[in-house]
Design an enzyme around this catalytic site. Structure first.
Site, PDB file in Angstrom:
ATOM      1  CG  ASP A  67     -37.317 -27.286  22.945  1.00  0.00           C
ATOM      2  OD1 ASP A  67     -37.769 -28.286  22.629  1.00  0.00           O
ATOM      3  OD2 ASP A  67     -37.173 -26.520  21.518  1.00  0.00           O
ATOM      4  CB  THR A 100     -34.339 -31.654  21.086  1.00  0.00           C
ATOM      5  OG1 THR A 100     -35.459 -31.378  22.416  1.00  0.00           O
ATOM      6  CG2 THR A 100     -35.269 -31.949  20.020  1.00  0.00           C
ATOM      7  CB  THR A 101     -33.224 -31.680  26.570  1.00  0.00           C
ATOM      8  OG1 THR A 101     -33.112 -30.315  26.217  1.00  0.00           O
ATOM      9  CG2 THR A 101     -31.737 -31.132  27.786  1.00  0.00           C
ATOM     10  CG  ASP A 393     -41.814 -29.969  21.811  1.00  0.00           C
ATOM     11  OD1 ASP A 393     -41.208 -29.765  20.394  1.00  0.00           O
ATOM     12  OD2 ASP A 393     -40.322 -30.447  23.220  1.00  0.00           O
TER      13      ASP A 393
END
Length: 536
Positions: A67, A100-101, A393
């Site tokens: 994550d 997020t990545t 998530d």
């Protein structure tokens, strides 16, 4: 005189540092690109995990995760531009819960392209102007490609399941994504559109396998019921409190009591006990049959509650008490003089249940009907922690999708679609801005390239095929990472939330633009440590 005016003048305090123009810009680019390179190997369904070690020796904790936000939160960065990207990924995590990545990698790729443009002597403001037009065009293209099936309940349910599967396919839970996507969708649908994820409680219990995880339609509290108290109650009225119930023993700190016999000590003890008995009597006047306290309950008050047939639960942690108050419809109380003003919690049944080797307290028929508990099982603590992050998530994305039901296709499809629109705009734009727009399109195309690279496929071939498919107006085509080919995302059911994609595009372009504007980095002088001549 002239030679004096040419001498460099230092206006900063001793110890302050300044990086100017090209040095500052290069420092920003290097920091941001390094952060992007750090997390880009975790992108996509075949992304790798990172092990994060915090602390040294036996006390150190190990976290295994892919994550982006968790990785970036855990590492300490000193570079200011890298800090901007770390903060941006935190915002993405708080806003929509996923991507997020992607957002970090896109911002880093934009800056990598900007570095090449600046080397060609294109001014940062021209690059920013081109990027802004490119962002607007990409946003419009994404909006047009988005589909809304909220009017058709069956198709919307299928969309939610597909979104959950797509979100979980890049996580630890990918091998059990059907099981967990159904679990996540059921939990979010119970919220009836409120999007209040506080009502979904996640409990992690070691043992069993991930497939033993389940959704419980009630509330579970990881505590034990007091001694000699009823273990099962129906039609319960609950008083939730945060009060000291541990004063039945003498605790007089910082003072000295002189007595001339042990009988006097016994009298003081009796007075303390009497005080506690009066407090318990005031609590019982509320007409309750269950008392839950955040603090300890000592033996004497526990015994009094048992005699009155009241279930007493002690030391419920603060998050547990807050959530319990929310789902049972009660309020957390600290004083008990006015029972008529206190709002009690209600539930139909409280009983003890066994999960693995642990006993938990199960509340069913709570006032807030949408409350539920997800019980996660797993072999190690690291697996449980990562499973919780993955599920969080998925729950966040699903809650966002229920509020904003538009969906887009994943697998690099949306990125290629936006890149095509931006490239077309660049071809029609005269001047240097066209180069900036083309660099924006190139950065967008890097996302499917990295996804293919991480899976071990030939990214150059796959992305070229995908680009050709989009030029041929096959706008729903993306990467099929289980086969290593280009496929139709509609048939494969690879769907993502429109909200996540839009947030990713806007956050990445804004952060990259902000870093690109920098032409000076000034570090303040460290504060001098002055010896303390007056220690307390």
């Amino acid at each position: 005189m002239a030679s004096l005016s040419m001498a460099p003048v230092n206006i900063f305090k001793h110890g302050a540092d300044e990086e100017k123009a090209e040095t500052a810009r290069l420092s920003s680019f290097v920091g941001a690109i390094a952060i992007g390179d750090l997390v880009k190997s975790t992108l996509g369904p075949k992304g790798m995990d990172k092990i994060l070690l915090s602390g040294a020796g036996k006390s150190g904790t190990v976290t295994v995760t892919n994550d982006g936000a968790t990785i970036l939160k855990a590492i300490g960065v000193d570079n200011p531009a890298a800090k901007v990207l770390v903060d941006m990924s935190k915002v993405q995590d708080d806003e929509v819960g996923d991507g997020t990545t992607s957002v970090t990698v896109l911002a880093a790729e934009l800056l990598r392209e900007a570095e090449l443009l600046i080397a060609r002597k294109i001014h940062p403001q021209i690059i920013i102007s081109g990027w802004r037009k490119a962002t607007q065009a990409a946003r419009e293209a994404l909006k047009e490609a988005a589909a809304d099936h909220s009017n058709d309940e069956a198709r919307f349910q299928e969309d939610l399941l597909n979104i959950a599967r797509t979100t979980l396919s890049s996580k630890l839970l990918t091998h059990h994504k059907d099981h967990f996507s159904k679990l996540a969708v059921d939990a979010v649908m119970r919220l009836k559109g409120s999007g209040n994820l506080e009502a979904i409680h996640v409990i992690k219990k070691l043992g069993g396998s991930l497939t033993d995880s389940y959704l419980d339609e009630g509330f579970l509290l990881d505590k034990k019921i007091g001694v000699n108290q009823p273990k099962r109650l129906e039609n319960v009225k609950i008083l939730i409190a945060n009060t000291g119930m541990d004063t039945d023993k003498i605790k007089i700190f910082g003072s000295r009591v002189r007595v001339d016999s042990t009988a006097k000590v016994a009298e003081i003890e009796m007075a303390e006990k009497q005080k506690m008995k009066e407090k318990v009597d005031r609590i019982l006047k509320h007409g309750i049959n269950c008392f839950i306290n955040r603090q300890l309950i000592y033996n004497y008050p526990e015994q009094l509650f048992a005699q009155a047939g009241v279930m007493a639960i002690e030391h419920a942690d603060f998050a547990g008490v807050e959530r319990l108050a929310l789902v049972t419809g009660g309020e957390i109380t600290s004083t008990f003089d006015h029972p008529e003003l206190v709002k009690l919690g209600q539930c139909k049944l409280i009983e003890e249940v066994m999960i693995g080797e642990d006993t938990l307290i199960h509340f069913s028929g709570v006032a807030m009907g949408e409350a539920c508990t997800v019980v996660l099982r797993g072999a190690t603590q690291q697996i449980l922690d990562e499973a919780e992050r993955s599920l969080h998530d998925a729950l966040c994305v699903l809650a966002q999708t229920v509020k904003e039901p538009r969906t887009v296709y994943g697998g690099g499809c949306s990125e290629m679609l936006m890149a095509k629109v931006v490239s077309d705009l660049a071809n029609r734009t005269p001047g240097k801005e066209a180069a900036a727009m083309e660099s924006f399109a190139k950065a967008l195309r890097m996302l499917p390239t990295i996804i293919a690279d991480n899976a071990g496929y030939d990214s150059a071939d796959l992305v070229a095929q995908l680009r050709a498919a989009h030029q041929d107006n096959k706008t729903t085509f993306g990467l099929n990472m289980s086969e290593g080919t280009v496929g139709d995302m509609v048939e494969l059911g690879i769907t993502e939330s429109f909200q996540v994609k839009r947030q990713m595009l806007l956050s990445a372009s804004e952060a990259a633009e902000m870093i690109l504007r920098v032409d000076n980095i000034i570090k303040a002088a460290p504060r001098k440590r002055v010896p303390d001549h007056h220690p307390c």
